[in-house]
Design an enzyme around this catalytic site. Structure first.
Site, PDB file in Angstrom:
ATOM      1  N   LYS A   1     -17.229 -84.387  22.565  1.00 19.58           N
ATOM      2  CA  LYS A   1     -15.991 -83.876  23.162  1.00 19.58           C
ATOM      3  C   LYS A   1     -15.531 -84.749  24.330  1.00 19.58           C
ATOM      4  CE  LYS A   1     -17.760 -79.826  24.090  1.00 19.58           C
ATOM      5  NZ  LYS A   1     -19.077 -80.084  23.492  1.00 19.58           N
ATOM      6  N   THR A   2     -16.472 -85.045  25.219  1.00 20.83           N
ATOM      7  CA  THR A   2     -16.107 -85.864  26.372  1.00 20.83           C
ATOM      8  C   THR A   2     -15.726 -87.271  25.919  1.00 20.83           C
ATOM      9  OG1 THR A   2     -17.601 -84.551  27.732  1.00 20.83           O
ATOM     10  CG2 THR A   2     -16.897 -86.664  28.636  1.00 20.83           C
TER      11      THR A   2
ATOM     12  N   ARG B   1     -29.434 -80.925  26.531  1.00 26.47           N
ATOM     13  CA  ARG B   1     -29.328 -82.133  27.341  1.00 26.47           C
ATOM     14  C   ARG B   1     -30.246 -83.226  26.819  1.00 26.47           C
ATOM     15  NH1 ARG B   1     -24.884 -81.685  28.218  1.00 26.47           N
ATOM     16  NH2 ARG B   1     -25.130 -79.901  26.870  1.00 26.47           N
TER      17      ARG B   1
ATOM     18  N   GLN C   1     -21.355 -72.851  26.046  1.00 26.05           N
ATOM     19  CA  GLN C   1     -21.798 -73.457  27.299  1.00 26.05           C
ATOM     20  C   GLN C   1     -21.064 -72.905  28.510  1.00 26.05           C
ATOM     21  OE1 GLN C   1     -22.839 -77.785  27.209  1.00 26.05           O
ATOM     22  NE2 GLN C   1     -21.798 -77.725  25.246  1.00 26.05           N
TER      23      GLN C   1
ATOM     24  N   ASP D   1     -11.554 -81.237  30.360  1.00 25.39           N
ATOM     25  CA  ASP D   1     -12.940 -81.166  29.850  1.00 25.39           C
ATOM     26  C   ASP D   1     -13.569 -79.844  30.299  1.00 25.39           C
ATOM     27  OD1 ASP D   1     -15.247 -81.916  28.575  1.00 25.39           O
ATOM     28  OD2 ASP D   1     -15.748 -83.581  29.914  1.00 25.39           O
ATOM     29  N   GLU D   2     -14.601 -79.412  29.615  1.00 23.54           N
ATOM     30  CA  GLU D   2     -15.342 -78.186  29.975  1.00 23.54           C
ATOM     31  C   GLU D   2     -14.385 -76.995  30.123  1.00 23.54           C
ATOM     32  OE1 GLU D   2     -18.590 -78.309  30.036  1.00 23.54           O
ATOM     33  OE2 GLU D   2     -19.169 -80.351  30.601  1.00 23.54           O
TER      34      GLU D   2
HETATM   35  P1  ATP Z   1     -21.474 -81.604  25.987  1.00 23.68           P
HETATM   36  O1  ATP Z   1     -21.017 -80.366  25.279  1.00 23.68           O
HETATM   37  O2  ATP Z   1     -22.915 -81.573  26.300  1.00 23.68           O
HETATM   38  O3  ATP Z   1     -20.585 -81.951  27.135  1.00 23.68           O
HETATM   39  P2  ATP Z   1     -20.032 -83.509  24.390  1.00 23.68           P
HETATM   40  O4  ATP Z   1     -19.520 -82.795  23.184  1.00 23.68           O
HETATM   41  O5  ATP Z   1     -19.094 -83.764  25.480  1.00 23.68           O
HETATM   42  O6  ATP Z   1     -21.347 -82.781  24.899  1.00 23.68           O
HETATM   43  P3  ATP Z   1     -20.512 -86.335  24.500  1.00 23.68           P
HETATM   44  O7  ATP Z   1     -21.229 -86.361  25.783  1.00 23.68           O
HETATM   45  O8  ATP Z   1     -19.108 -86.806  24.439  1.00 23.68           O
HETATM   46  O9  ATP Z   1     -20.638 -84.880  23.847  1.00 23.68           O
HETATM   47  O10 ATP Z   1     -21.302 -87.136  23.400  1.00 23.68           O
HETATM   48  C1  ATP Z   1     -22.707 -86.969  23.220  1.00 23.68           C
HETATM   49  C2  ATP Z   1     -23.360 -88.296  22.864  1.00 23.68           C
HETATM   50  O11 ATP Z   1     -22.995 -88.681  21.555  1.00 23.68           O
HETATM   51  C3  ATP Z   1     -22.936 -89.412  23.789  1.00 23.68           C
HETATM   52  O12 ATP Z   1     -24.032 -90.254  24.014  1.00 23.68           O
HETATM   53  C4  ATP Z   1     -21.867 -90.111  22.976  1.00 23.68           C
HETATM   54  O13 ATP Z   1     -21.730 -91.450  23.350  1.00 23.68           O
HETATM   55  C5  ATP Z   1     -22.412 -89.968  21.576  1.00 23.68           C
HETATM   56  N1  ATP Z   1     -21.349 -90.000  20.550  1.00 23.68           N
HETATM   57  C6  ATP Z   1     -20.287 -89.189  20.473  1.00 23.68           C
HETATM   58  N2  ATP Z   1     -19.527 -89.498  19.410  1.00 23.68           N
HETATM   59  C7  ATP Z   1     -20.130 -90.544  18.788  1.00 23.68           C
HETATM   60  C8  ATP Z   1     -19.838 -91.330  17.621  1.00 23.68           C
HETATM   61  N3  ATP Z   1     -18.769 -91.113  16.874  1.00 23.68           N
HETATM   62  N4  ATP Z   1     -20.699 -92.306  17.293  1.00 23.68           N
HETATM   63  C9  ATP Z   1     -21.796 -92.546  18.041  1.00 23.68           C
HETATM   64  N5  ATP Z   1     -22.125 -91.850  19.153  1.00 23.68           N
HETATM   65  C10 ATP Z   1     -21.307 -90.849  19.526  1.00 23.68           C
HETATM   66 MG    MG Z   2     -19.060 -83.192  27.536  1.00 25.82          MG
END
Ligand code: ATP
Ligand code: MG
Length: 766
Positions: free
Chosen positions: A37-38, A652, A304, A226-227
């Site tokens: 997402k981020t 995490r 979350q 975000d969040e």
């Molecule tokens: P959270 O809910 O914990 O905030 P999130 O959904 O924001 O998580 P991110 O932090 O954006 O998730 O991504 C998690 C990990 O996966 C990061 O290390 C990111 O670089 C990696 N990632 C995300 N998308 C891809 C992709 N398409 N290919 C490879 N790695 C990815």
């Molecule tokens: Mg995130």
């Protein structure tokens, strides 16, 4: 298709790419932890900038912490080149953006643009004056409590005129509303505002000045958040004002819910988009940016949501497509962060919550090398810290960086044992999102008392606590003590004692000083006779320090009391007050290891959004996690929020995850036998390994023995039936990859130091 797509889009999966390229219209990305997402938000900003859809200054992007904002800016820079992210003035937290808005329009809120922002202490002092000015008893109606009420109202975006009769009546015999009004007026005359105002003022300004709002509608072409699950009502109102354009949302199109199609190849081009109004909108196509279009993208995960206690409303997510009709709702289901075992454990745990959308998460990671989630038992928190320290060193020997490891605790008092242990081991660590244990206000206060007792010439310490808790010793009196001390070349404590016997002071401060001097004299004598932990407790009680926090109604007070107990408990390890203070001085001296390879220690709350190769989650016991307070105050929803916090913790970890519980913990000043957290029971056996422990656990195999939780444990019974963690300690003969081979003297010493009272709570042990 991917052909010719810019580099920053490559590697995104189709749904992520859709979320990035659907720049026009409202978009909600609702997805589990680690699904990117981020990353989507970051790439989306890069995309908007790279395709020239907007200038950096036309993007409003909200992150949860300032640190996250900095990191986002950095990553956008990496994606499209440093030079292109210069001047993103509107990327920050709700508060930092709020300050900026308010400075520009301060006069519309009756302030000057150089207004000051009050911190919590200032606010409480101000409210206290107002309460007293009303002729109210500020003991009966504590300022702190009212400050919290105001904060709660402001979280809901409510000014004095908006608050419900009942709410206002609950304080100061119905004078709540007037007080709130008086408070706001006072702030205005002081040219000041509090944190809540940073959102509430702009909201009111936007509502009262359509021109101003329209200006921002024109300015902000793209809004990203975000969040989103942790936004409170005021933040939500603020966002809606900025995002909703007068003639948007007047159509009947329904939301487009894009789900992950099973088996879809990741490199297939995204399906043609359907725009907010149902028309086709090919990905990447240039579209004229209409003034009325709502280009907002929020990302979040209902699982979350962990700030309900601070007014966050997870329902904001539910309302998204009502507020922004025609929203594209995108689900991301592929987790890129964690191993299948970690993901399996986390998904299974969170499925125990009732109030959730429910979502599937999968990972393509299928490495047979990936270990299961490890659950470990320890005797008490010292042993827990020792064992985790050894595990970290074992990882280090296998060439893992300390930077890739984190210890996430439920309550800040838990940090103390780790900090102490790591200092002893010479292991670099840093505490994130808060002061280190010994730097906390209450700990420094307590230590100052102890320092004066151990060393009557410690003027710095004396000065810190001479008027703590408040005993009516004003600046003038303290200056007099100073002067006397300097003139006679004696320590301040001695000077105070002299002054208490002279007639240079008014009766009130004189009596107060006499009491201070008598207290220290008595405590210094007891130093030779009383066990030092007992003396420490006596000091905190007789000085009124413990009571001061007991009577304090602020949200931090219970945590501070917990920290004080933890402080006393940590003293047991030392022979005397002096040797303990020496140790503390060493710990305090240790650098925060900025920029160095260091293990991170932080609370689960501040770990949101972060990821680490290896994660340690200590203290998974009933009463600590789930926290008793959350259960007492929040009932079922309190428990569910704790479970979401557990989910945040588990997710995490990228590769290695270690959970710990201890069988004895100091709770409310008494050693208690603890029960493993119900959250441990909720983890699926297929993804969990009960870690084999070294010999040291063998010595007290019985204490973990089958059924022993249910008997003779101070009335605490395991309500969850026979626990599969009951026997953890008994499986002690074999040794695993990271077996803990430390020997017994540690716990024997801890045992020798226990008082009789604690023995009774120790449970049966052979
Ligand atoms: P959270 O809910 O914990 O905030 P999130 O959904 O924001 O998580 P991110 O932090 O954006 O998730 O991504 C998690 C990990 O996966 C990061 O290390 C990111 O670089 C990696 N990632 C995300 N998308 C891809 C992709 N398409 N290919 C490879 N790695 C990815
Ligand atoms: Mg995130």
């Amino acid at each position: 298709g991917n052909n010719g797509a810019p580099d920053y889009l490559k590697g995104l999966n189709p749904e992520q790419r859709l979320a990035v390229e659907t720049t026009e219209g409202p978009v909600l990305v609702l997805a589990g932890a680690g699904t990117g997402k981020t990353r989507v938000l970051t790439t989306r900003i890069a995309h908007i900038l790279a395709t020239g859809k907007a200038f950096p200054s036309q993007i409003l992007a909200v992150t949860f912490t300032n640190k996250a904002a900095r990191e986002m800016k950095q990553r956008i820079g990496i994606l499209i080149g440093e030079g292109n992210v210069e001047g993103m003035p509107w990327l920050g937290t709700f508060h930092s953006i709020g300050v900026k808005l308010l400075r520009r329009h301060a006069e519309l809120a009756g302030l000057r643009s150089d207004f000051t922002i009050l911190d919590t202490d200032d606010v409480v002092r101000l409210i206290k004056q107002l309460i007293q000015a009303e002729g109210l008893d500020d003991k009966r109606w504590p300022a702190k409590q009212f400050a919290q009420m105001i904060d709660g109202w402001k979280n809901k975006g409510q000014g004095p005129a908006d608050i419900a009769e009942g709410d206002a009546r609950s304080f100061a015999n119905g004078k709540g509303r007037e007080l709130y009004k008086a408070y706001q007026e006072r702030l205005r005359t002081l040219n000041a505002c509090d944190f809540g105002d940073l959102l509430c003022h702009p909201i009111r300004i936007f509502r009262a000045n359509p021109d101003v709002l329209k200006d921002y509608h024109r300015r902000f072409k793209y809004i990203l958040v975000d969040e989103y699950q942790d936004t409170n009502t005021a933040q939500y109102m603020w966002l809606r004002l900025l995002a909703q354009r007068p003639d948007s949302g007047r159509n009947n199109s329904t939301s487009t819910d894009v789900r992950t199609a099973e088996g879809r190849k990741p490199d297939r081009a995204p399906e043609p988009l359907r725009g907010p109004r149902g028309g086709p909108a090919p990905a990447g196509a240039e579209q004229p940016v209409s003034e009325n279009k709502v280009n907002i993208c929020c990302v979040g995960d209902d699982d979350q949501s962990i700030y309900g206690w601070r007014g966050a409303e997870v329902d904001n997510i539910l309302r998204f497509d009502k507020d922004f009709p025609g929203a594209t709702i995108i689900r991301l289901e592929r987790n890129y962060r964690s191993t299948a075992h970690i993901l399996g454990a986390a998904s299974h745990l969170i499925a125990h919550n009732e109030g959730r959308f429910g979502k599937t998460l999968f990972t393509d990671r299928n490495d047979p090398e990936d270990g299961k989630v490890n659950v470990h038992a320890a005797w008490d928190s010292e042993e827990e810290a020792r064992a985790i320290g050894e595990t970290i060193e074992a990882y280090q020997r296998q060439k893992h960086n300390l930077n890739d490891m984190a210890i996430l605790v439920r309550a800040s008092f838990q940090m103390r044992a780790f900090e102490d242990r790591f200092i002893t081991l010479g292991l670099n660590y840093r505490v994130i999102g808060g002061p280190r244990f010994y730097e906390r206000l209450e700990i420094r206060d307590a230590l100052a008392f102890f320092r004066v007792v151990a060393n009557g010439t410690d003027d710095l310490a004396f000065e810190r606590i001479v008027n703590v808790p408040k005993r009516g010793l004003g600046e003038a009196t303290i200056r007099q003590i100073h002067d006397t001390a300097r003139a006679l070349r004696i320590p301040m404590l001695e000077a105070a004692a002299n002054l208490a016997e002279s007639d240079e002071l008014k009766p009130k401060p004189r009596a107060a000083l006499r009491e201070v001097a008598a207290n220290f004299e008595r405590w210094q004598k007891a130093l030779e006779t009383k066990p030092h932990t007992e003396l420490a407790e006596t000091i905190l009680e007789e000085s009124g320090y413990t009571d001061m926090w007991k009577n304090d109604r602020s949200a931090e007070a219970p945590g501070r009391l917990e920290n004080l107990k933890e402080l006393i408990r940590s003293m047991e390890e030392y022979e005397s007050l002096r040797s303990f203070l020496e140790h503390v001085a060493l710990v305090m001296d240790a650098e925060q290891n900025a920029g160095q390879d260091a293990v991170s220690i932080m609370t689960l709350h501040s770990a949101k959004g972060l990821e680490f190769e290896t994660v340690f989650l200590p203290g998974w016991e009933e009463g600590l996690f789930p926290h008793q307070r959350a259960l007492d105050e929040g009932g079922r929803s309190g428990l569910e929020e704790e479970r979401r916090l557990a989910y945040v913790g588990l997710t995490r970890a990228k590769k290695n995850l270690h959970l710990w519980f201890v069988s004895n913990r100091l709770i409310h000043g008494l050693w208690q036998s603890t029960i493993p957290s119900r959250f441990l029971e909720e983890l699926p056996e297929s993804h969990v390994e009960i870690a084999e422990s070294g010999n040291s656990y063998g010595g007290y195999g019985n204490s973990y023995g089958g059924g022993s939780f249910a008997s003779g444990r101070g009335g605490r019974q395991n309500p969850y039936g026979a626990s599969r963690f009951d026997n953890v300690g008994a499986e002690s003969e074999k040794s695993g990859a990271f077996s803990n081979t430390y020997s017994t003297p540690g716990w024997q010493r801890a045992q020798a130091n226990r008082t009789e009272a604690t023995d009774r709570n120790w449970g049966t042990r052979s």
